[in-house]
Design a protein around this motif. Structure first.
Motif, short mmCIF file in Angstrom:
data_model
loop_
_atom_site.label_atom_id
_atom_site.label_comp_id
_atom_site.label_asym_id
_atom_site.label_seq_id
_atom_site.Cartn_x
_atom_site.Cartn_y
_atom_site.Cartn_z
N PRO A 57 19.50 -103.08 -14.82
CA PRO A 57 18.33 -103.06 -13.93
C PRO A 57 18.73 -103.20 -12.45
N HIS A 58 19.74 -104.00 -12.16
CA HIS A 58 20.18 -104.15 -10.77
C HIS A 58 20.74 -102.84 -10.23
N PHE A 59 21.51 -102.15 -11.06
CA PHE A 59 22.06 -100.88 -10.64
C PHE A 59 20.93 -99.88 -10.37
N PHE A 60 19.96 -99.83 -11.26
CA PHE A 60 18.81 -98.92 -11.09
C PHE A 60 18.03 -99.26 -9.82
N PHE A 61 17.78 -100.55 -9.58
CA PHE A 61 17.05 -100.97 -8.40
C PHE A 61 17.82 -100.61 -7.13
N ASN A 62 19.13 -100.85 -7.14
CA ASN A 62 19.94 -100.52 -5.96
C ASN A 62 19.95 -99.01 -5.70
N THR A 63 20.00 -98.21 -6.76
CA THR A 63 19.98 -96.76 -6.60
C THR A 63 18.66 -96.30 -5.99
N LEU A 64 17.56 -96.82 -6.51
CA LEU A 64 16.25 -96.45 -5.96
C LEU A 64 16.11 -96.89 -4.51
N THR A 65 16.64 -98.05 -4.17
CA THR A 65 16.57 -98.53 -2.79
C THR A 65 17.38 -97.62 -1.88
N SER A 66 18.54 -97.17 -2.33
CA SER A 66 19.36 -96.26 -1.53
C SER A 66 18.66 -94.93 -1.32
N VAL A 67 18.05 -94.40 -2.38
CA VAL A 67 17.33 -93.13 -2.26
C VAL A 67 16.14 -93.30 -1.32
N MET A 68 15.42 -94.42 -1.42
CA MET A 68 14.28 -94.66 -0.56
C MET A 68 14.70 -94.73 0.92
N SER A 69 15.82 -95.38 1.19
CA SER A 69 16.26 -95.47 2.58
C SER A 69 16.71 -94.10 3.08
N LEU A 70 17.29 -93.29 2.19
CA LEU A 70 17.67 -91.93 2.59
C LEU A 70 16.43 -91.08 2.86
N CYS A 71 15.34 -91.33 2.17
CA CYS A 71 14.11 -90.58 2.41
C CYS A 71 13.63 -90.77 3.84
N TYR A 72 13.81 -91.97 4.36
CA TYR A 72 13.38 -92.24 5.73
C TYR A 72 14.30 -91.59 6.76
N THR A 73 15.61 -91.54 6.46
CA THR A 73 16.57 -91.06 7.46
C THR A 73 16.91 -89.59 7.25
N ASP A 74 17.16 -89.15 6.01
CA ASP A 74 17.59 -87.78 5.76
C ASP A 74 16.94 -87.29 4.45
N GLY A 75 15.79 -86.66 4.55
CA GLY A 75 15.04 -86.24 3.37
C GLY A 75 15.78 -85.23 2.51
#
Length: 79
Positions: A57-75
């Protein structure tokens, strides 16, 4: 039978009982050690599975957080 023969027979019975009891106890101790080793190995496997289940679950949460931050900077990169 005389008194001496009766004592000797009783001594042999007690000796035979003692030997049989010692053999039985040594077998039980041996089986207990084997069962202890088996249960220790099972506990190790269970603990490892528990730790892996906690990591996923931690790995999944970290992956989603990374993708979410990329959505803000580089879609495009996030896609």
């Amino acid at each position: 039978m005389g008194y001496i023969q009766s004592l000797r027979l009783g001594f042999y019975n007690v000796l035979l009982y003692g030997i049989a009891l010692a053999i039985l106890l040594s077998i039980q101790v041996n089986l207990s050690y084997k069962k202890n080793d088996y249960l220790s190995n099972e506990l190790d496997v269970t603990e490892q599975a528990y730790l892996v289940a906690q990591i996923k679950p931690h790995f999944f949460f970290n992956t989603l957080t990374s993708v979410m931050s990329l959505c803000y900077t580089d879609g495009k990169k996030a896609a």
